[in-house]
Structures are given as structure tokens and as C-alpha cells.
Scaffold this motif. Structure first.
Motif, PDB file in Angstrom:
ATOM      1  N   TYR A  26      -5.464  11.995 -17.745  1.00  0.00           N
ATOM      2  CA  TYR A  26      -4.800  10.845 -18.364  1.00  0.00           C
ATOM      3  C   TYR A  26      -3.508  10.533 -17.610  1.00  0.00           C
ATOM      4  CZ  TYR A  26      -2.493   7.858 -21.781  1.00  0.00           C
ATOM      5  OH  TYR A  26      -1.853   6.798 -22.394  1.00  0.00           O
ATOM      6  N   ALA A  27      -2.728  11.559 -17.333  1.00  0.00           N
ATOM      7  CA  ALA A  27      -1.457  11.362 -16.636  1.00  0.00           C
ATOM      8  C   ALA A  27      -1.682  10.868 -15.205  1.00  0.00           C
ATOM      9  CB  ALA A  27      -0.652  12.655 -16.632  1.00  0.00           C
ATOM     10  N   LEU A  28      -2.651  11.451 -14.517  1.00  0.00           N
ATOM     11  CA  LEU A  28      -2.952  11.012 -13.149  1.00  0.00           C
ATOM     12  C   LEU A  28      -3.408   9.561 -13.135  1.00  0.00           C
ATOM     13  CD1 LEU A  28      -4.865  14.148 -11.771  1.00  0.00           C
ATOM     14  CD2 LEU A  28      -2.493  13.488 -11.297  1.00  0.00           C
ATOM     15  N   ASN A  29      -4.260   9.216 -14.081  1.00  0.00           N
ATOM     16  CA  ASN A  29      -4.777   7.841 -14.155  1.00  0.00           C
ATOM     17  C   ASN A  29      -3.662   6.826 -14.403  1.00  0.00           C
ATOM     18  OD1 ASN A  29      -7.188   6.011 -14.340  1.00  0.00           O
ATOM     19  ND2 ASN A  29      -6.335   5.668 -16.375  1.00  0.00           N
ATOM     20  N   GLU A  30      -2.677   7.202 -15.201  1.00  0.00           N
ATOM     21  CA  GLU A  30      -1.557   6.315 -15.484  1.00  0.00           C
ATOM     22  C   GLU A  30      -0.789   5.962 -14.216  1.00  0.00           C
ATOM     23  OE1 GLU A  30      -0.162   5.019 -18.786  1.00  0.00           O
ATOM     24  OE2 GLU A  30      -2.361   5.140 -18.754  1.00  0.00           O
ATOM     25  N   TYR A  31      -0.835   6.845 -13.239  1.00  0.00           N
ATOM     26  CA  TYR A  31      -0.136   6.618 -11.973  1.00  0.00           C
ATOM     27  C   TYR A  31      -1.086   6.222 -10.839  1.00  0.00           C
ATOM     28  CZ  TYR A  31       4.450   8.027 -13.616  1.00  0.00           C
ATOM     29  OH  TYR A  31       5.666   8.071 -14.275  1.00  0.00           O
ATOM     30  N   GLY A  32      -2.344   5.939 -11.196  1.00  0.00           N
ATOM     31  CA  GLY A  32      -3.307   5.501 -10.197  1.00  0.00           C
ATOM     32  C   GLY A  32      -3.707   6.563  -9.202  1.00  0.00           C
ATOM     33  N   LEU A  33      -3.651   7.812  -9.617  1.00  0.00           N
ATOM     34  CA  LEU A  33      -3.959   8.936  -8.728  1.00  0.00           C
ATOM     35  C   LEU A  33      -5.394   9.407  -8.925  1.00  0.00           C
ATOM     36  CD1 LEU A  33      -0.668  10.966  -9.245  1.00  0.00           C
ATOM     37  CD2 LEU A  33      -1.235   9.455  -7.335  1.00  0.00           C
ATOM     38  N   PRO A  34      -5.971  10.061  -7.922  1.00  0.00           N
ATOM     39  CA  PRO A  34      -7.332  10.605  -8.061  1.00  0.00           C
ATOM     40  C   PRO A  34      -7.401  11.617  -9.195  1.00  0.00           C
ATOM     41  CG  PRO A  34      -6.622  10.638  -5.757  1.00  0.00           C
ATOM     42  CD  PRO A  34      -5.410  10.300  -6.570  1.00  0.00           C
ATOM     43  N   ALA A  56      -1.927  19.330  -9.394  1.00  0.00           N
ATOM     44  CA  ALA A  56      -2.850  18.222  -9.675  1.00  0.00           C
ATOM     45  C   ALA A  56      -2.492  16.985  -8.860  1.00  0.00           C
ATOM     46  CB  ALA A  56      -2.846  17.897 -11.160  1.00  0.00           C
ATOM     47  N   VAL A  57      -1.200  16.722  -8.706  1.00  0.00           N
ATOM     48  CA  VAL A  57      -0.743  15.579  -7.914  1.00  0.00           C
ATOM     49  C   VAL A  57      -0.981  15.836  -6.430  1.00  0.00           C
ATOM     50  CG1 VAL A  57       1.316  14.304  -7.186  1.00  0.00           C
ATOM     51  CG2 VAL A  57       0.931  14.779  -9.616  1.00  0.00           C
ATOM     52  N   GLY A  58      -0.777  17.055  -5.991  1.00  0.00           N
ATOM     53  CA  GLY A  58      -0.981  17.403  -4.592  1.00  0.00           C
ATOM     54  C   GLY A  58       0.033  16.735  -3.685  1.00  0.00           C
ATOM     55  N   ASP A  59      -0.453  16.190  -2.585  1.00  0.00           N
ATOM     56  CA  ASP A  59       0.431  15.585  -1.585  1.00  0.00           C
ATOM     57  C   ASP A  59       0.713  14.111  -1.837  1.00  0.00           C
ATOM     58  OD1 ASP A  59       0.559  17.997  -0.195  1.00  0.00           O
ATOM     59  OD2 ASP A  59      -1.235  17.533   0.991  1.00  0.00           O
ATOM     60  N   CYS A  60       0.240  13.575  -2.932  1.00  0.00           N
ATOM     61  CA  CYS A  60       0.453  12.152  -3.225  1.00  0.00           C
ATOM     62  C   CYS A  60       1.944  11.858  -3.397  1.00  0.00           C
ATOM     63  CB  CYS A  60      -0.301  11.748  -4.484  1.00  0.00           C
ATOM     64  SG  CYS A  60      -2.099  11.880  -4.338  1.00  0.00           S
ATOM     65  N   ASP A  61       2.379  10.766  -2.843  1.00  0.00           N
ATOM     66  CA  ASP A  61       3.776  10.358  -2.929  1.00  0.00           C
ATOM     67  C   ASP A  61       3.998   9.632  -4.249  1.00  0.00           C
ATOM     68  OD1 ASP A  61       6.401   9.757  -2.458  1.00  0.00           O
ATOM     69  OD2 ASP A  61       5.991   8.138  -1.018  1.00  0.00           O
ATOM     70  N   VAL A  62       4.425  10.381  -5.244  1.00  0.00           N
ATOM     71  CA  VAL A  62       4.554   9.819  -6.586  1.00  0.00           C
ATOM     72  C   VAL A  62       5.643  10.579  -7.330  1.00  0.00           C
ATOM     73  CG1 VAL A  62       2.877  11.374  -7.651  1.00  0.00           C
ATOM     74  CG2 VAL A  62       3.185   9.075  -8.592  1.00  0.00           C
ATOM     75  N   LEU A  68       4.508  14.354 -15.127  1.00  0.00           N
ATOM     76  CA  LEU A  68       4.689  15.466 -16.058  1.00  0.00           C
ATOM     77  C   LEU A  68       5.075  14.956 -17.442  1.00  0.00           C
ATOM     78  CD1 LEU A  68       4.923  18.484 -16.712  1.00  0.00           C
ATOM     79  CD2 LEU A  68       7.247  18.423 -15.783  1.00  0.00           C
ATOM     80  N   SER A  69       5.933  13.960 -17.486  1.00  0.00           N
ATOM     81  CA  SER A  69       6.362  13.400 -18.766  1.00  0.00           C
ATOM     82  C   SER A  69       5.192  12.775 -19.526  1.00  0.00           C
ATOM     83  CB  SER A  69       7.454  12.352 -18.537  1.00  0.00           C
ATOM     84  OG  SER A  69       7.872  11.789 -19.759  1.00  0.00           O
ATOM     85  N   VAL A  70       4.325  12.055 -18.801  1.00  0.00           N
ATOM     86  CA  VAL A  70       3.141  11.457 -19.427  1.00  0.00           C
ATOM     87  C   VAL A  70       2.205  12.558 -19.923  1.00  0.00           C
ATOM     88  CG1 VAL A  70       1.075  10.062 -19.030  1.00  0.00           C
ATOM     89  CG2 VAL A  70       3.280   9.324 -18.101  1.00  0.00           C
ATOM     90  N   PHE A  71       2.011  13.582 -19.097  1.00  0.00           N
ATOM     91  CA  PHE A  71       1.175  14.710 -19.496  1.00  0.00           C
ATOM     92  C   PHE A  71       1.695  15.347 -20.782  1.00  0.00           C
ATOM     93  CE2 PHE A  71       0.642  19.268 -19.713  1.00  0.00           C
ATOM     94  CZ  PHE A  71      -0.723  19.443 -19.574  1.00  0.00           C
TER      95      PHE A  71
END
Length: 213
Positions: A26-34, A56-62, A68-71
Motif C-alpha cells: 500500500y505504501a509503495l503504491n502510494e509513491y508509485g513504486l514497484p 522494500a524501497v531499495g534504490d528508488c529515489d524517493v 514509512l509514514s504511510v506504512f
């Protein structure tokens, strides 16, 4: 004979993986991440939610703090949607209580989630529970201070207690606290992994813990 058994929570008493996976995605999707698979999330857990989200975010620039707050907000509401105790955990806790053995939980899960989960599933069977809460001086495992504080509250010596968990972090926590450890195989890490990290006592079912104590 031990006078106290302290348990890890996720992967030891509760199967929380589906709710954790849903909250991560859910949190990743909110930021458009895989999105991440259940197996990936399983490999990420054990070192607290900040580390979980970082992996979970990995190397994505975000903005990782934003993710974390959304999670945190989502998981606080949905931490009990699919979570359930592992088979035979409640009979184990009841038998420990019948034997006069004190029980506690020490988890790297944020304390805001630990308290309602323990209350929901183990009310009356767990004497005290503590999650990660640096504001209150409870540091993330394998720092032993949370475990030592629990033993102090229970009035229990190190030699009278055992820590039960499913990960290398739990093994290291027990070592740092200088207390015995029992590793379980039904959680998030398999027996080979646990043995590689120094597990000496390994059980394959909850009721087998009774044989070890």
C-alpha cells in the motif's frame, strides 16, 4: 526449570506476514513504486519497520520517511486483518501458565502495533509485552536492553529465563543478554539459516518448546 519465557512476536507467536505485505505494498503504491512479493517482504522483516521500508524501497529515489509514514498509518489500522496465531501457540501459552511460568513478548515491531496485537490474541496469557520504542529507551534488537528490562520487571534472573524467536536477530539478542535461546522453524527463517547463525536449540512445533524447558 525456567521461570520465564520471553517470545519474539512476528514469525514466532503470530503469522503477520500477509498484513505486513499488504501494508508495505500500500505504501509503495502510494509513491508509485514497484510492489513486493510476500517472499520478498518475508526476507526484509526482523529489524524493525524503518529497515523493512528501506529494503522494500531499495534504490528508488524517493522520500523513504514519507513511505514509512504511510506504512505506519495503514498498518496501525490493518495490522489484524489477516494476522493469526500459529497452530498450537495458544495451547502452549496455556500450559506455560498452568506450570506457573511467566511469559512476555519482546519484538522489533513498533510498540504501537505490539500492544493491540498481544491484547487481541493473547489477553490473559502474556504477562507483559514490549515493542520497539526508542522514545522510552527500548532499543531495537539485538540490543539486549529491552530483554533485560523485561527480566527485571518479571523479577527473573538471566539463568531463569529463555528467549524464543525465529530469526538470527533473536539468537544475537539472547547472546547479547547472556540468556538461553530456543529457535523456531515455523516462522520467517528456516532451520538451515538458523543453524548457520549459531542456533543450538531448535524446535519444529510450538508444543516441543515444553520439552526444552
Amino acid at each position: 526449570m525456567y521461570k520465564a519465557v520471553v517470545f519474539d512476536l512476528d514469525g514466532t507467536l503470530l503469522d503477520t506476514l500477509d498484513d505486513l505485505t499488504d501494508a508495505v505494498n500500500y505504501a509503495l503504491n502510494e509513491y508509485g513504486l514497484p510492489l513486493r512479493t510476500r517472499a520478498e517482504v518475508c526476507s526484509f522483516v526482523g529489524n524493525g519497520i524503518a529497515r523493512l521500508i528501506a529494503l522494500a524501497v531499495g534504490d528508488c529515489d524517493v522520500d523513504k520517511e514519507g513511505v514509512l509514514s504511510v506504512f505506519r498509518a495503514y498498518y496501525k489500522i490493518h495490522c489484524k486483518d489477516k494476522t493469526k496465531p500459529y497452530e498450537d501457540i495458544l495451547p502452549l501459552l496455556k500450559e506455560l501458565k498452568n506450570r506457573g511460568i511467566q511469559t512476555a513478548v519482546l519484538s522489533n515491531k513498533a510498540d504501537f502495533a505490539v500492544q493491540p496485537l498481544v491484547e487481541e490474541y493473547f489477553h490473559g496469557w502474556i504477562d507483559m509485552a514490549q515493542g520497539e520504542n526508542e522514545a522510552e529507551g527500548i532499543m531495537r534488537k539485538p540490543n539486549p536492553n529491552g530483554l533485560l528490562q523485561i527480566l527485571k520487571t518479571l523479577g527473573c534472573l538471566k539463568s531463569e529465563a529463555v528467549y524464543v524467536g525465529d530469526s538470527d536477530v533473536d539468537i544475537k539478542t539472547a547472546q547479547n543478554a547472556q540468556i538461553d535461546c530456543i529457535s523456531v522453524t515455523w516462522g520467517f527463517r528456516d532451520e538451515e539459516f538458523l543453524r548457520d547463525f549459531g542456533a543450538e536449540k531448535v524446535v519444529r512445533s510450538p508444543l516441543q518448546i515444553l520439552e526444552e524447558i
